[in-house]
Design a protein around this motif. Structure first.
Motif, short mmCIF file in Angstrom:
data_model
loop_
_atom_site.label_atom_id
_atom_site.label_comp_id
_atom_site.label_asym_id
_atom_site.label_seq_id
_atom_site.Cartn_x
_atom_site.Cartn_y
_atom_site.Cartn_z
N GLU A 110 6.95 -11.37 -11.53
CA GLU A 110 6.43 -10.52 -12.44
C GLU A 110 5.27 -9.54 -11.63
O GLU A 110 4.47 -9.89 -10.96
CB GLU A 110 5.51 -11.38 -13.68
CG GLU A 110 4.71 -10.38 -14.56
CD GLU A 110 3.94 -11.31 -15.51
OE1 GLU A 110 3.10 -10.85 -16.12
OE2 GLU A 110 4.14 -12.63 -15.83
N LEU A 111 5.60 -8.30 -11.87
CA LEU A 111 4.94 -7.31 -11.05
C LEU A 111 4.37 -6.33 -11.77
O LEU A 111 4.82 -5.97 -13.00
CB LEU A 111 6.01 -6.55 -10.19
CG LEU A 111 7.05 -7.35 -9.17
CD1 LEU A 111 8.05 -6.73 -9.03
CD2 LEU A 111 6.11 -8.11 -8.19
N SER A 112 3.30 -5.86 -11.60
CA SER A 112 2.43 -4.82 -12.41
C SER A 112 2.43 -3.56 -11.46
O SER A 112 2.24 -3.63 -10.19
CB SER A 112 1.14 -5.26 -12.83
OG SER A 112 0.39 -5.64 -11.33
N SER A 113 2.69 -2.30 -11.89
CA SER A 113 2.50 -0.94 -11.39
C SER A 113 1.34 -0.68 -10.56
O SER A 113 0.34 -1.00 -11.41
CB SER A 113 3.00 -0.18 -12.30
OG SER A 113 3.21 1.16 -11.68
N ARG A 114 1.32 -0.17 -9.69
CA ARG A 114 0.09 0.50 -8.71
C ARG A 114 0.00 1.80 -9.25
O ARG A 114 -0.99 2.54 -8.77
CB ARG A 114 0.39 0.08 -7.25
CG ARG A 114 0.08 -1.11 -6.91
CD ARG A 114 0.00 -1.33 -5.43
NE ARG A 114 0.45 -2.53 -4.93
CZ ARG A 114 -0.76 -3.44 -4.52
NH1 ARG A 114 -1.94 -2.94 -4.92
NH2 ARG A 114 -0.34 -4.56 -4.16
N LEU A 115 0.87 2.59 -9.85
CA LEU A 115 0.91 3.86 -10.14
C LEU A 115 0.08 4.09 -11.52
O LEU A 115 0.34 3.24 -12.41
CB LEU A 115 2.32 4.73 -10.12
CG LEU A 115 3.04 4.43 -9.06
CD1 LEU A 115 4.49 4.99 -9.30
CD2 LEU A 115 2.35 5.11 -7.82
N PRO A 116 -0.75 5.24 -11.42
CA PRO A 116 -1.15 5.51 -12.75
C PRO A 116 -0.21 5.84 -13.77
O PRO A 116 0.58 6.65 -13.89
CB PRO A 116 -1.91 6.86 -12.63
CG PRO A 116 -2.20 6.93 -11.23
CD PRO A 116 -0.90 6.05 -10.57
#
Length: 154
Positions: A110-116
């Motif tokens: 499970e990964l969360s985005s680092r991009l706004p």
């Protein structure tokens, strides 16, 4: 392996994917691994060449990739060498939230985005049933229907 590894890394990096899923990757020890939570395991000086996971990670780490790995089966005749699934992701684009294996047949990260404004979570899964490996090695001990039902429960 050294020659194959160079070609694999070159092919992966030419496309620059955010997420890479690999099946049947060879490693040492039937244990889940993650570069973000167990960095020391990936930095052993005298790592045997048979640990493809570590050597591939070291090359992809140079391009800022992290990895999570879950074993699926031991190499027949070996007490320590195993095959498994790996999910690599670009650290600049994704942050790990959690990983889990699915009945020794799959791996989810499970990964969360680092991009706004990027998607809040992405689940990446790489799966190959133990039954497939068993058939390839001549041991039909695992029934495919058992594997399918395990994935439905998750």
């Amino acid at each position: 392996w050294e020659y194959r590894q160079q070609r694999i890394v070159r092919q992966l990096l030419v496309h620059g994917p955010d997420i890479i899923c690999l099946q049947g990757l060879q490693s040492i020890g039937f244990v889940e691994r993650c570069s973000e939570t167990q960095p020391a395991w990936f930095s052993c000086e005298d790592e045997p060449i048979s640990n493809h996971l570590v050597h591939l990670y070291r090359e992809l780490d140079k391009a800022n990739y992290a990895v999570a790995y879950a074993p699926t089966m031991k190499l027949p005749g070996s007490a320590v060498v195993c095959f498994g699934n790996a999910v690599f992701w670009k650290r600049s684009r994704w942050q790990l939230e959690q990983t889990w294996s699915v009945c020794n047949a799959g791996l989810c990260a499970e990964l969360s985005s680092r991009l706004p404004g990027g998607p809040p979570l992405v689940a990446a899964c790489s799966a190959r049933s133990a039954a497939v490996y068993a058939r390839e090695w001549g041991d039909g001990a695992v029934d495919d229907s058992e594997i399918v039902s395990m994935f439905r429960e998750v």
